[in-house]
Design a protein around this motif. Structure first.
Motif, PDB file in Angstrom:
ATOM      1  N   ARG A  82     -36.722   8.649  73.408  1.00  0.00           N
ATOM      2  CA  ARG A  82     -36.068   9.917  73.121  1.00  0.00           C
ATOM      3  C   ARG A  82     -37.064  10.818  72.390  1.00  0.00           C
ATOM      4  O   ARG A  82     -37.448  10.531  71.260  1.00  0.00           O
ATOM      5  CB  ARG A  82     -34.833   9.704  72.251  1.00  0.00           C
ATOM      6  CG  ARG A  82     -33.700   8.990  72.984  1.00  0.00           C
ATOM      7  CD  ARG A  82     -32.485   8.769  72.101  1.00  0.00           C
ATOM      8  NE  ARG A  82     -32.703   7.718  71.105  1.00  0.00           N
ATOM      9  CZ  ARG A  82     -32.802   7.926  69.802  1.00  0.00           C
ATOM     10  NH1 ARG A  82     -32.726   9.156  69.320  1.00  0.00           N
ATOM     11  NH2 ARG A  82     -32.980   6.913  68.969  1.00  0.00           N
ATOM     12  N   ASP A 121     -35.308  14.503  62.357  1.00  0.00           N
ATOM     13  CA  ASP A 121     -36.136  14.041  63.476  1.00  0.00           C
ATOM     14  C   ASP A 121     -37.192  15.090  63.804  1.00  0.00           C
ATOM     15  O   ASP A 121     -37.305  15.570  64.939  1.00  0.00           O
ATOM     16  CB  ASP A 121     -35.264  13.750  64.706  1.00  0.00           C
ATOM     17  CG  ASP A 121     -36.016  12.948  65.777  1.00  0.00           C
ATOM     18  OD1 ASP A 121     -36.915  12.155  65.401  1.00  0.00           O
ATOM     19  OD2 ASP A 121     -35.717  13.114  66.974  1.00  0.00           O
ATOM     20  N   ARG A 158     -36.126   5.196  65.785  1.00  0.00           N
ATOM     21  CA  ARG A 158     -35.492   4.778  67.028  1.00  0.00           C
ATOM     22  C   ARG A 158     -35.339   3.260  67.100  1.00  0.00           C
ATOM     23  O   ARG A 158     -34.566   2.750  67.913  1.00  0.00           O
ATOM     24  CB  ARG A 158     -36.313   5.314  68.212  1.00  0.00           C
ATOM     25  CG  ARG A 158     -36.137   6.821  68.393  1.00  0.00           C
ATOM     26  CD  ARG A 158     -37.352   7.530  68.968  1.00  0.00           C
ATOM     27  NE  ARG A 158     -37.097   8.948  69.155  1.00  0.00           N
ATOM     28  CZ  ARG A 158     -37.077   9.848  68.162  1.00  0.00           C
ATOM     29  NH1 ARG A 158     -37.306   9.470  66.917  1.00  0.00           N
ATOM     30  NH2 ARG A 158     -36.813  11.125  68.411  1.00  0.00           N
TER      31      ARG A 158
END
Length: 459
Positions: A82, A121, A158
């Motif tokens: 991601r 993030d 993650r």
């Protein structure tokens, strides 16, 4: 290094010598490293960018690091990658009007730093006082490695290693472990680039020294406890993690735990050692370490089936020339002597880097003496590698001691610094066949530190 007992020091004086980011930056040694980029990457995705050369390099690095994890993350975790969703920020900390990135209140909070903000993030860096300084001191590769390290923290999020998980179980996820893992991930990325798999970056193996130089620069201050909540690791631990990632890949990095990862960082145990910065004066270092080296290598040679004859440790005012150009410390096979230059180069290294710079050079020449006692060839790169590995093995011995003459906090960092900057400890008995580059010298030395004499090929 720590002093031996007073009685031992007094005794050895009589016999030893025939002649009397994301952490605080600590200066290392500059090693330039250039990066070739294939085509320009649009900096438009970077928030706050000025589109200049530094952000151009950073954009290229971020793009290729993301491409690396597009491949490596599924292969490592069996899940899709991601991309970083909270933004990439370049901050001009010299501009009072600059907007602050996530996890900060004002732009000046970023000064001299690069970081990953897990709550948003996001990744941010100081383009005024960090990245150009790193580029100037260590070359382009240092910028790439710093950003790859920060992306490593995004990988950890993650994996489920979040600030909340760290707070719940600090013994499982101490900061020094998560920082080592990020260094390791950066190493695995650089290997991927050096293998020619990156679309934009072209970083040759000859730039590896600059990557290690940047890690040395961002080591913890000497004496920082490994249990400190902000501990990132000493230079030896950070370099070790990076090299492990480079050699063994992302899956190895992801498997790091407090059970399988040993750290060498230490706090000072005595006020005296702390006040000296962990360093003995030059003369005292010589009179302390030479008999200790003799004792260690005598035991090693005897155990290996040889007969040890103590080399004469002699001092000279000029660089030794008894057997080629070995630098300021030389093993002289014909004379069975170790010659030590005490007027210029060696005292300068001692003063500039620290006492274990002297220790590493001496230990490698005593390693040659041990090889001679076992009738080993003292010429060629294999001989140079064995001598350097044996210096690491001796370091393992003094590091693990509980009392007496041993390593102080900072000594292993000094070893890394002298090996990166100079090849003296990695020359054969003729002064040639030196191991290059510094990255390889550190790797060989580290083998001895971690495993003792076993990987040195002495038997």
């Amino acid at each position: 290094m720590r002093r031996a007992s007073a009685r031992l020091v007094n005794a050895v004086v009589l016999v030893a010598l025939v002649v009397s980011g994301c952490t605080q930056a600590v200066r290392g040694f500059p090693v330039a490293g250039s990066v070739i980029t294939r085509g320009e990457v649009d900096t438009g995705f970077i928030r706050g960018t000025d589109g200049g050369p530094i952000d151009q390099l950073a954009a290229t690095a971020i793009t290729d690091v993301e491409d690396f994890w597009e491949q490596a993350f599924p292969a490592t975790f069996n899940q899709p990658w991601r991309p970083v969703s909270g933004g990439i920020y370049s901050v001009d900390t010299a501009d009072p009007a600059a907007k602050p990135p996530p996890c900060t209140e004002k732009a000046s909070d970023v000064e001299g730093n690069a970081f990953y903000c897990p709550s948003a993030d996001a990744i941010a860096w100081d383009r005024a006082a960090l990245l150009p300084v790193l580029q100037d001191r260590f070359g382009d590769t240092a910028v790439v490695i710093v950003l790859a390290h920060e992306m490593g923290h995004a990988v950890q999020r993650r994996m489920g290693i979040t600030p909340e998980a760290e707070r719940r179980d600090p013994q499982r996820y101490p900061t020094i472990l998560t920082e080592a893992m990020a260094d390791c991930f950066a190493g695995s990325f650089l290997k991927w680039v050096n293998d020619g798999k990156a679309e934009h970056l072209d970083i040759g193996a000859d730039t590896l020294d600059s990557a290690l130089g940047a890690l040395v620069d961002f080591r913890d201050p000497v004496g920082t406890s490994p249990n400190d909540r902000s501990a990132h690791g000493n230079a030896f631990d950070r370099v070790s993690a990076f090299q492990d990632g480079y050699q063994q890949g992302a899956k190895f990095c992801a498997g790091m735990t407090v059970q399988n990862r040993a750290f060498t960082q230490q706090s000072f145990t005595t006020a005296d050692d702390r006040d000296r910065g962990g360093n003995l004066p030059f003369d005292e270092m010589l009179t302390s370490i030479t008999p200790d080296l003799n004792t260690y290598f005598q035991a090693l040679v005897t155990t290996s089936g040889g007969t040890w004859a103590q080399p004469r440790a002699t001092t000279t005012e000029q660089e030794p020339d008894c057997s080629g150009d070995q630098g300021p410390v030389a093993f002289c096979p014909a004379d069975k002597a170790v010659e030590i230059e005490v007027e210029e180069d060696l005292p300068e290294l001692h003063a500039r880097i620290g006492d274990y710079a002297t220790g590493v050079l001496l230990a490698s020449r005593y390693g040659l003496a041990a090889m001679a006692a076992l009738n080993k060839d003292l010429r060629g790169e294999d001989a140079a590698a064995t001598a350097l590995c044996l210096a690491g093995a001796y370091t393992n011995e003094v590091f693990t001691r509980q009392q007496g003459f041993g390593l102080s906090p900072g000594d292993l960092d000094e070893a890394v610094q002298v090996l990166l900057a100079y090849d003296y400890a990695a020359r054969d008995a003729q002064g040639g066949s030196a191991i290059e580059p510094g990255f390889k010298r550190v790797e060989v030395f580290r083998g001895g530190v971690l495993e003792g004499s076993k990987p040195c090929g002495l038997t």
